[in-house]
Motif scaffolding. Structure first.
Motif, PDB file in Angstrom:
ATOM      1  N   HIS A  14      -6.660   2.508   3.273  1.00 47.93           N
ATOM      2  CA  HIS A  14      -6.610   2.229   1.911  1.00 47.93           C
ATOM      3  C   HIS A  14      -6.307   0.890   1.483  1.00 47.93           C
ATOM      4  O   HIS A  14      -6.076   0.512   0.316  1.00 47.93           O
ATOM      5  N   CYS A  15      -6.186  -0.054   2.542  1.00 50.39           N
ATOM      6  CA  CYS A  15      -5.515  -1.162   2.267  1.00 50.39           C
ATOM      7  C   CYS A  15      -6.086  -2.370   3.017  1.00 50.39           C
ATOM      8  O   CYS A  15      -6.699  -2.003   4.252  1.00 50.39           O
TER       9      CYS A  15
ATOM     10  N   GLY B  87      -1.790  -1.716   8.732  1.00 55.77           N
ATOM     11  CA  GLY B  87      -2.397  -1.213   7.536  1.00 55.77           C
ATOM     12  C   GLY B  87      -3.061   0.042   7.838  1.00 55.77           C
ATOM     13  O   GLY B  87      -2.939   0.739   8.847  1.00 55.77           O
ATOM     14  N   CYS B  88      -4.003   0.666   6.805  1.00 56.97           N
ATOM     15  CA  CYS B  88      -4.778   2.011   6.957  1.00 56.97           C
ATOM     16  C   CYS B  88      -6.079   1.876   6.333  1.00 56.97           C
ATOM     17  O   CYS B  88      -6.434   0.735   5.892  1.00 56.97           O
TER      18      CYS B  88
ATOM     19  N   TYR C 210       0.259   3.997   0.792  1.00 56.58           N
ATOM     20  CA  TYR C 210       0.066   5.074   1.753  1.00 56.58           C
ATOM     21  C   TYR C 210       0.737   4.897   3.152  1.00 56.58           C
ATOM     22  O   TYR C 210       1.062   5.771   3.649  1.00 56.58           O
ATOM     23  N   CYS C 211       0.951   3.300   3.251  1.00 53.35           N
ATOM     24  CA  CYS C 211       1.183   3.253   4.858  1.00 53.35           C
ATOM     25  C   CYS C 211       2.748   2.422   4.659  1.00 53.35           C
ATOM     26  O   CYS C 211       3.202   2.052   5.856  1.00 53.35           O
TER      27      CYS C 211
ATOM     28  N   GLY D  16      -1.926  -3.443   4.978  1.00 49.30           N
ATOM     29  CA  GLY D  16      -0.750  -3.102   4.060  1.00 49.30           C
ATOM     30  C   GLY D  16      -0.454  -3.548   2.895  1.00 49.30           C
ATOM     31  O   GLY D  16       0.488  -3.017   2.241  1.00 49.30           O
TER      32      GLY D  16
ATOM     33  N   CYS E 127       0.817  -1.159  -0.015  1.00 52.49           N
ATOM     34  CA  CYS E 127      -0.215  -0.157   0.093  1.00 52.49           C
ATOM     35  C   CYS E 127       0.944   0.921  -0.035  1.00 52.49           C
ATOM     36  O   CYS E 127       1.758   1.204   0.898  1.00 52.49           O
TER      37      CYS E 127
HETATM   38 ZN   LIG Z   1      -2.121   1.089   3.834  1.00 55.38          ZN
END
Ligand SMILES: [Zn+2]
Length: 378
Positions: free
Chosen positions: A324-325, A321-322, A293-294, A328, A291
């Motif tokens: 968006h995923c 993770g975040c 983002y993270c 991760g 991901c």
């Molecule tokens: Zn993420």
């Protein structure tokens, strides 16, 4: 005059939309799996109940656990919704159902286990693109694959374990060819997606790959896709078809592009036939995509003993993770190791044009995959 009554048969979607508790439990699991782009749902009886797990990016996650009192009723409901016979519980059953408004099809199997029937549903996303340019394969891999597919005759083999994306690569390759002026036929076990311009034949108990291949060869084919080479008979027919002016595209279970040749020899295919007809031998894997983002920058010490890493761009997975995923990870990327016609010429010293390790290193240095994936191919 007698009255004609038209019986309304419930569609799969109508059945799924009922508000009954087990129906909605199944519907929610399916929705969640679809949202996460899962490949499978496992419904498994256990000693003390039942668990529902979902496979996302290659890993299974527990979605829900139910008490023993729900076990039988829930399984019966899933079987009903999946168009499996409720009357049969002592032998395996298969079904397929399509949910057009979900853009989804399901391939379902139920098999009796110690505590009841285990049901596995394979999710087939009908929006999947079978186009080489959207497969995320490296550009040079795509170029070399396309060159191999311009051969008038020969065998192209992509090896790899189940779920390594081999079929998507092969069908995307077929789709890239000029289908109007070629007779393209495929033998599949089972057919999962429908393709325009390809005559698709499904393997059955009464129709093996070898039977199908013999029949196809009497129908003036140009390009033949054989879902999998499992035995000498099929392998032998594939190479004979190539030697008589056809292009054969297939898969095989082997660990690397060079092991494909070993495996064919072990099956009993003549060495000369392999050398003169094999035009492309590959091994494909799917690697988890980070991901963006993270994912974070790993410790420099972990990388220092490996000068091949680009210290400024490598990343590692954030297991938390975040938004968006999932843990991760956002999907998977194909990596391919392969030998083209040129490398295959030197049978005594086979060296892949690109190894899985090099492919992973390129992707790790772009920050697309975890640098640790490279270490798996040391
Ligand atoms: Zn993420």
């Amino acid at each position: 005059m007698g009255q004609i009554t038209i019986e309304h048969r419930q569609t799969n979607e109508e059945k799924l939309s009922a508000i009954a508790p087990y129906t909605s439990l199944f519907r929610d699991a399916l929705k969640e799996a679809h949202r996460l782009l899962a490949s499978d749902i496992h419904i498994e009886p256990t000693t003390d109940g039942l668990q529902i797990r979902i496979r996302v990016n290659g890993d299974l996650y527990t979605y829900k656990e139910l008490g023993v009192e729900h076990r039988q009723s829930f399984i019966q409901e899933v079987k009903r919704l999946s168009n499996l016979s409720i009357a049969i519980s002592t032998r395996p059953q298969d079904s397929r159902l399509s949910l057009p408004s979900w853009n989804l099809a399901l391939r379902v199997n139920s098999t009796p286990t110690l505590y009841g029937e285990k049901i596995v549903l394979r999710l087939l996303d009908m929006t999947t693109d079978f186009d080489l340019s959207t497969t995320s394969l490296s550009d040079d891999v795509i170029t070399d694959l396309k060159i191999a597919a311009t051969e008038k005759n020969g065998v192209i083999i992509i090896s790899g374990p189940t779920g390594s994306g081999k079929s998507r690569t092969l069908f995307s390759l077929l789709n890239s060819l000029e289908k109007k002026t070629k007779n393209i036929v495929s033998l599949e076990d089972p057919i999962e997606y429908i393709f325009k311009g390809i005559s698709q034949i499904e393997i059955k108990k009464s129709l093996s790959f070898a039977d199908g291949l013999r029949a196809i060869l009497r129908q003036d084919p140009d390009i033949i896709l054989v879902g999998e080479i499992r035995d000498f008979e099929t392998a032998d027919l594939c190479f004979k078809a190539a030697a008589t002016g056809h292009l054969v595209i297939s898969t095989l279970h082997a660990n690397s592009s060079t092991k494909v040749i070993e495996r064919l020899k072990n099956m009993g295919v003549d060495e000369y036939m392999i050398q003169s007809n094999l035009k492309f031998s590959a091994a494909q894997r799917l690697v988890k995509k980070l991901c963006s983002y993270c994912a974070f920058v790993p410790n420099k010490e972990d990388l220092s003993n490996n000068p091949a890493f680009n210290l400024s761009s490598v990343r590692t997975q954030n297991h938390q993770g975040c938004s968006h995923c999932t843990n991760g990870i956002t999907g998977r990327l194909p990596v391919m190791e392969y030998l083209t016609k040129n490398e295959l010429k030197d049978a005594q010293n086979l060296k892949p044009k690109r190894s899985l390790r090099q492919e992973c290193l390129n992707k790790a240095n772009q920050g697309l995959i975890d640098y640790k994936e490279v270490l798996a191919y040391a």
